[in-house]
Enzyme design. Structure first.
Site, PDB file in Angstrom:
ATOM      1  N   CYS A 103      -4.157  -1.350  -2.378  1.00  0.00           N
ATOM      2  CA  CYS A 103      -4.307   0.098  -2.508  1.00  0.00           C
ATOM      3  C   CYS A 103      -5.108   0.319  -3.788  1.00  0.00           C
ATOM      4  O   CYS A 103      -4.713  -0.167  -4.854  1.00  0.00           O
ATOM      5  CB  CYS A 103      -2.922   0.731  -2.626  1.00  0.00           C
ATOM      6  SG  CYS A 103      -2.933   2.495  -2.996  1.00  0.00           S
ATOM      7  N   ASP A 143       0.857  -1.192   0.000  1.00  0.00           N
ATOM      8  CA  ASP A 143       0.000   0.000   0.000  1.00  0.00           C
ATOM      9  C   ASP A 143       0.890   1.238   0.000  1.00  0.00           C
ATOM     10  O   ASP A 143       2.057   1.177   0.394  1.00  0.00           O
ATOM     11  CB  ASP A 143      -0.911   0.029   1.229  1.00  0.00           C
ATOM     12  CG  ASP A 143      -1.847   1.237   1.207  1.00  0.00           C
ATOM     13  OD1 ASP A 143      -2.563   1.418   0.210  1.00  0.00           O
ATOM     14  OD2 ASP A 143      -1.830   2.026   2.170  1.00  0.00           O
ATOM     15  N   SER A 144       0.319   2.352  -0.435  1.00  0.00           N
ATOM     16  CA  SER A 144       1.064   3.609  -0.423  1.00  0.00           C
ATOM     17  C   SER A 144       1.473   3.989   1.010  1.00  0.00           C
ATOM     18  O   SER A 144       2.440   4.717   1.190  1.00  0.00           O
ATOM     19  CB  SER A 144       0.198   4.714  -1.024  1.00  0.00           C
ATOM     20  OG  SER A 144      -1.002   4.827  -0.283  1.00  0.00           O
ATOM     21  N   CYS A 157     -11.302   3.123  -0.936  1.00  0.00           N
ATOM     22  CA  CYS A 157      -9.993   3.610  -0.527  1.00  0.00           C
ATOM     23  C   CYS A 157      -9.724   2.936   0.807  1.00  0.00           C
ATOM     24  O   CYS A 157     -10.602   2.911   1.687  1.00  0.00           O
ATOM     25  CB  CYS A 157      -9.980   5.125  -0.372  1.00  0.00           C
ATOM     26  SG  CYS A 157      -8.467   5.722   0.421  1.00  0.00           S
ATOM     27  N   HIS A 197      -8.145   3.624   3.359  1.00  0.00           N
ATOM     28  CA  HIS A 197      -8.191   4.414   4.593  1.00  0.00           C
ATOM     29  C   HIS A 197      -9.614   4.603   5.120  1.00  0.00           C
ATOM     30  O   HIS A 197      -9.808   4.840   6.305  1.00  0.00           O
ATOM     31  CB  HIS A 197      -7.639   5.824   4.354  1.00  0.00           C
ATOM     32  CG  HIS A 197      -6.156   5.902   4.361  1.00  0.00           C
ATOM     33  ND1 HIS A 197      -5.381   5.285   3.423  1.00  0.00           N
ATOM     34  CD2 HIS A 197      -5.305   6.551   5.199  1.00  0.00           C
ATOM     35  CE1 HIS A 197      -4.113   5.545   3.679  1.00  0.00           C
ATOM     36  NE2 HIS A 197      -4.037   6.310   4.748  1.00  0.00           N
ATOM     37  N   GLU A 207      -4.766  10.016   8.481  1.00  0.00           N
ATOM     38  CA  GLU A 207      -3.311   9.973   8.728  1.00  0.00           C
ATOM     39  C   GLU A 207      -2.894  10.954   9.823  1.00  0.00           C
ATOM     40  O   GLU A 207      -1.901  10.743  10.501  1.00  0.00           O
ATOM     41  CB  GLU A 207      -2.543  10.268   7.439  1.00  0.00           C
ATOM     42  CG  GLU A 207      -2.794   9.228   6.362  1.00  0.00           C
ATOM     43  CD  GLU A 207      -1.582   8.372   6.045  1.00  0.00           C
ATOM     44  OE1 GLU A 207      -0.460   8.797   6.308  1.00  0.00           O
ATOM     45  OE2 GLU A 207      -1.789   7.246   5.529  1.00  0.00           O
TER      46      GLU A 207
HETATM   47  N1  DGL Z   1      -4.443   3.508  -0.027  1.00  0.00           N
HETATM   48  C1  DGL Z   1      -4.948   4.399  -1.031  1.00  0.00           C
HETATM   49  C2  DGL Z   1      -6.177   3.811  -1.713  1.00  0.00           C
HETATM   50  O1  DGL Z   1      -6.700   2.761  -1.339  1.00  0.00           O
HETATM   51  C3  DGL Z   1      -5.234   5.784  -0.526  1.00  0.00           C
HETATM   52  C4  DGL Z   1      -4.095   6.516   0.108  1.00  0.00           C
HETATM   53  C5  DGL Z   1      -3.261   7.353  -0.824  1.00  0.00           C
HETATM   54  O2  DGL Z   1      -3.793   8.303  -1.441  1.00  0.00           O
HETATM   55  O3  DGL Z   1      -2.089   7.073  -0.918  1.00  0.00           O
HETATM   56  O4  DGL Z   1      -6.643   4.392  -2.654  1.00  0.00           O
END
Ligand code: DGL
Length: 269
Positions: free
Chosen positions: A69, A6-7, A188, A190, A154
């Site tokens: 992600c 993931d990012s 997403c 998050h 975050e």
């Molecule tokens: N984890 C990313 C997603 O599921 C969102 C977080 C980011 O923008 O890096 O889209």
């Protein structure tokens, strides 16, 4: 090991469900925290960052990598699968989380109208629209980008008045666009952390769908259908963590995502 990318921290919400469904397997999670968020970055940058992370997970012994992600799945997966794997890593696999979700989402709706909350990158890629069209061509899908939601999570602002304000704003905007929506997908990783705020802003008739369960059950199914891959995955019930930021940063942030007492290794690309 099964690589989970993931990012940043968001993929931990998917990892949790994978661990639950595959308790005997080993996982290696990589969060590219130093370069997160990806959501508003260009296609080229998201592709480059994602590919670097996938290479790292391959190098560390993951025959299978899940892009946990949506932004990376929407913007980088296809190019990696079509251009990189056949040439450089013909025996490795990379799976995303957009397609498995698209395969199921239409089954949740009665009105045939669904809403999707996602990052700007995922929305503009139109990946969900393209994938859902293949499985549920009559489903009316309305996407809505929520650029404030990832920073809210975050920065540890969940549960605050500010968080409730920004969640309500986007929920109302989505439902204004299509009042017949009866199902909302959190596309997403998050966003599940804002569940309380989202539920209280949504009318009770609207169903909230999380990806973690869907991705976990689809991964179990994938491994059943691919015994040659399944047999290459180690079993020890252990999860290790990598981050492109410092170990301390990751360990502290992961706590917000419900991962306690973990230790992470810091890496530089
Ligand atoms: N984890 C990313 C997603 O599921 C969102 C977080 C980011 O923008 O890096 O889209």
């Amino acid at each position: 090991m099964i690589g989970v990318f993931d990012s940043g921290f968001g993929g931990l919400t998917i990892l949790r469900d994978l661990q639950k469904s595959l308790p005997d397997y080993d996982f290696l999670y990589l969060g590219d925290n130093a370069r997160a968020p990806y959501g508003s970055r260009s296609f080229e940058t998201i592709y480059r960052y994602t590919l670097e992370s996938v290479r790292e997970l391959f190098k560390r012994g993951c025959p299978l990598v899940i892009l946990a992600c949506n932004t990376a799945s929407a913007r980088a997966l296809r190019s990696i699968q079509q251009q990189v794997l056949p040439v450089e890593f013909p025996d490795r696999r990379v799976l995303g989380i957009v397609r498995p979700t698209a395969e199921e989402i239409g089954n949740f709706s009665r009105t045939g109208h669904i809403g999707i909350f996602a990052t700007a990158g995922t929305v503009s890629s139109k990946s969900y629209l393209i994938e859902i069209e293949q499985f549920f061509p009559n489903l009316k899908v309305t996407q809505h980008a929520c650029p404030m939601w990832v920073p809210i999570v975050e920065c540890g602002e969940r549960g605050t008045e500010g968080a409730r304000f920004f969640v309500k704003k986007e929920v109302e905007a989505l439902l204004r666009e299509d009042p017949e929506i009866d199902t909302v997908l959190l596309a997403c990783t998050h966003y599940p952390l804002l569940e309380a705020e989202i539920r209280s802003a949504l009318p009770p008739r609207v169903r909230l769908v999380f990806q973690g369960d869907i991705v976990a059950s689809k991964t179990v199914d994938y491994l059943k259908r691919h015994p040659e891959m399944d047999s290459r995955l180690s079993r020890g019930g252990k999860t290790s963590f990598l981050t492109s930021d410092t170990s301390k940063f990751f360990e502290k942030g992961a706590f917000l995502f419900g991962m306690k007492d973990i230790s992470a290794e810091s890496l530089t690309f």
